[in-house]
Design an enzyme around this catalytic site. Structure first.
Site, PDB file in Angstrom:
ATOM      1  N   ALA A 188     -57.290  55.241  67.694  1.00  0.00           N
ATOM      2  CA  ALA A 188     -57.401  55.398  66.240  1.00  0.00           C
ATOM      3  C   ALA A 188     -58.548  56.310  65.840  1.00  0.00           C
ATOM      4  CB  ALA A 188     -57.599  54.028  65.587  1.00  0.00           C
TER       5      ALA A 188
ATOM      6  N   GLY B  45     -65.195  54.404  70.004  1.00  0.00           N
ATOM      7  CA  GLY B  45     -64.810  55.054  71.255  1.00  0.00           C
ATOM      8  C   GLY B  45     -64.033  56.340  71.037  1.00  0.00           C
ATOM      9  N   CYS B  46     -63.147  56.340  70.070  1.00  0.00           N
ATOM     10  CA  CYS B  46     -62.322  57.521  69.798  1.00  0.00           C
ATOM     11  C   CYS B  46     -63.167  58.648  69.222  1.00  0.00           C
ATOM     12  CB  CYS B  46     -61.178  57.153  68.861  1.00  0.00           C
ATOM     13  SG  CYS B  46     -60.075  55.922  69.591  1.00  0.00           S
ATOM     14  N   THR B  47     -64.115  58.311  68.388  1.00  0.00           N
ATOM     15  CA  THR B  47     -65.021  59.318  67.841  1.00  0.00           C
ATOM     16  C   THR B  47     -65.882  59.898  68.957  1.00  0.00           C
ATOM     17  OG1 THR B  47     -65.054  58.211  65.699  1.00  0.00           O
ATOM     18  CG2 THR B  47     -66.880  59.724  66.169  1.00  0.00           C
TER      19      THR B  47
ATOM     20  N   ALA C 280     -63.595  62.306  71.015  1.00  0.00           N
ATOM     21  CA  ALA C 280     -63.298  63.548  70.288  1.00  0.00           C
ATOM     22  C   ALA C 280     -64.538  64.435  70.196  1.00  0.00           C
ATOM     23  CB  ALA C 280     -62.752  63.231  68.902  1.00  0.00           C
TER      24      ALA C 280
END
Length: 184
Positions: free
Chosen positions: A76, A81-83, A86
């Site tokens: 998401a 973690g995704c930030t 990315a």
């Protein structure tokens, strides 16, 4: 007491079967792919020919990129973690460009969410909105609660899967993939 024990026996038998079978067999919850296989695509196979318009208007057609690419699935936008993942790709983006390697992020959120996420964190690469879960299913990526598991695929210039990275560490993954891409 007999009523409680009877349902437990079939569940226990299924659990034992799941533990005894290889994960790649497709048993016990592996993703069924449209190509008839189960689980994650493996190195050496051709990536699925998928098309999408990314959050930034980039038209993508896997199999026609004519350059190596990283297709990374993440749960998401704007989660810790995704930030981190990315931004790790973003921070060495110039090295990816110099190496001629494309980066494509894929999650099940829509393009509006991707636009906001990319703008907020200055993400320079395309993010695909896999709202129908076509990309995740074609790559064999598990979905939990509608969100894709964190897994990446390195494709060569012909669209063949070279490496698969399940369960990556978001902070160091971008460098790991770039190092592997340099060997192509």
């Amino acid at each position: 007491m007999r009523r409680l024990a009877t349902p437990l026996v079939p569940r226990l038998a299924v659990l034992l079967l799941c533990l005894a079978m290889p994960v790649a067999s497709g048993a016990c919850g592996e993703t069924q792919r449209p190509d008839g296989g189960t689980g994650l695509l493996e190195a050496g196979v051709q990536a699925p020919k998928l098309e999408a318009t990314a959050h930034d208007g980039t038209e993508l057609t896997l199999g026609s990129l004519a350059k190596p690419a990283v297709v990374y699935f993440y749960p998401a936008d704007d989660t810790p973690g995704c930030t981190k993942e990315a931004c790790a790709f973003r921070d060495i983006w110039s090295e990816y460009e110099a190496a001629g390697v494309m980066v494509i992020g894929v999650s099940t959120q829509d393009n509006e969410s991707h636009r906001e996420f990319a703008e907020k964190h200055e993400i320079p690469f395309p993010l695909v909105a896999d709202t129908d879960k076509r990309w995740a299913t074609a790559f064999g990526v598990k979905l939990r609660g509608g969100y894709a598991a964190r897994v990446s695929f390195l494709l060569d210039r012909d669209g063949k899967v070279v490496e698969v990275y399940p369960g990556v560490d978001p902070g160091v993954h971008a460098r790991e993939v770039l190092d592997d891409a340099a060997k192509l």
